[in-house]
Scaffold this motif. Structure first.
Motif, short mmCIF file in Angstrom:
data_model
loop_
_atom_site.label_atom_id
_atom_site.label_comp_id
_atom_site.label_asym_id
_atom_site.label_seq_id
_atom_site.Cartn_x
_atom_site.Cartn_y
_atom_site.Cartn_z
N VAL A 62 38.15 39.16 41.61
CA VAL A 62 39.52 37.64 40.76
C VAL A 62 40.00 37.94 42.00
CG1 VAL A 62 41.39 37.30 39.31
CG2 VAL A 62 39.86 39.29 39.08
N PHE A 81 43.43 41.85 38.96
CA PHE A 81 44.48 40.74 40.06
C PHE A 81 43.71 40.13 41.15
CE2 PHE A 81 49.29 40.87 38.31
CZ PHE A 81 49.23 42.30 37.73
N GLY A 82 43.88 38.70 41.09
CA GLY A 82 43.41 38.18 42.14
C GLY A 82 44.82 38.12 43.21
N THR A 83 44.05 37.75 44.40
CA THR A 83 44.61 37.53 45.57
C THR A 83 46.14 36.38 45.76
OG1 THR A 83 42.90 36.15 46.88
CG2 THR A 83 43.03 38.09 46.95
#
Lengths: 113, 113
Positions: free
Chosen positions: A4, A103-105
């Protein structure tokens, strides 16, 4: 594994303008997506979520758009305020029945007064 | 948004020592999760817990980690022999049911020296 990611790591906007934060996801099986806001030293705070049977969902000053064709998620914040300054994460569930989040960054939103 | 509390807020420990992080339950929340966030990085899933047993875990959650919820009391994460790379924020999250919104606690900042 799931991936993501976010298109922009930082975003600066003038107070009162609208903000758009983007997110790309790679797992086409994901059917639940969430946006979280994280202020410094705090835990992720739920903003808004959307399921894959929808392409748009609105909350108070926030709208989430989901484009499953290109696996893209965006968060729109209307009339951005200084209190909106934070890191914003998108997260996906990785598929039907899955209960953990990927989760994305994160994108750091800075609101300029 | 349901309030999620965690203790301690900060923990400093020596490498090789055991630490126990605690999450205070909400009565109608059945699913519990632990996530961690290394400084400046994204939030990573560790483990999910339901009905007094682990339901899912990531590859990060190795034999050094364990979770339990003894007698319906606090939900705990134990790290048996801490390593320097265990330094991170550890977040507890809860939700009422599978696929429901996960609410995060404020986190415990763990520093391993």
């Amino acid at each position: 594994g799931e991936s993501v990611g976010l298109h922009l790591p930082t975003l600066s906007v003038q107070e009162g303008d609208n903000s758009i934060i983007n997110c790309a996801y790679s797992n086409s099986a994901s059917d639940y997506f969430i946006w979280y806001k994280q202020e410094s030293g705090k835990g992720p705070q739920f903003i808004i979520d959307i399921r894959s049977n929808m392409d748009k969902r609105q909350g108070q000053r926030v709208t989430v758009l989901l484009n499953k064709t290109v696996k893209h998620l965006s968060l729109q914040i209307a009339a951005t305020q200084p209190g909106d300054s934070a890191v914003y994460f998108c997260a996906e569930n990785g598929g039907t029945g899955a209960n953990n989040l990927f989760f994305g960054t994160g994108t750091r939103l800075t609101v300029i007064p | 948004e349901p309030e999620v509390t965690q203790t301690p807020s900060h923990q400093v420990t020596q490498m090789g020592q055991e630490v126990i992080l605690r999450c205070v339950p909400i009565s109608n929340h059945l699913y519990f999760y632990w996530y961690r966030q290394i400084l400046g990085q994204k939030v990573e899933f560790l483990v999910s817990f339901y009905n007094n047993e682990i339901s899912e875990k990531s590859e990060i959650f190795d034999d050094q980690f364990s979770v339990e919820r003894p007698d319906g009391s606090n939900f705990t994460l134990k790290i048996r022999s801490t390593k320097l790379e265990d330094s991170a924020m550890y977040f507890c999250a809860r939700n009422r049911g599978r696929g429901e919104t996960q609410y995060f606690g404020p986190g415990t900042r763990l520093l391993v020296l």
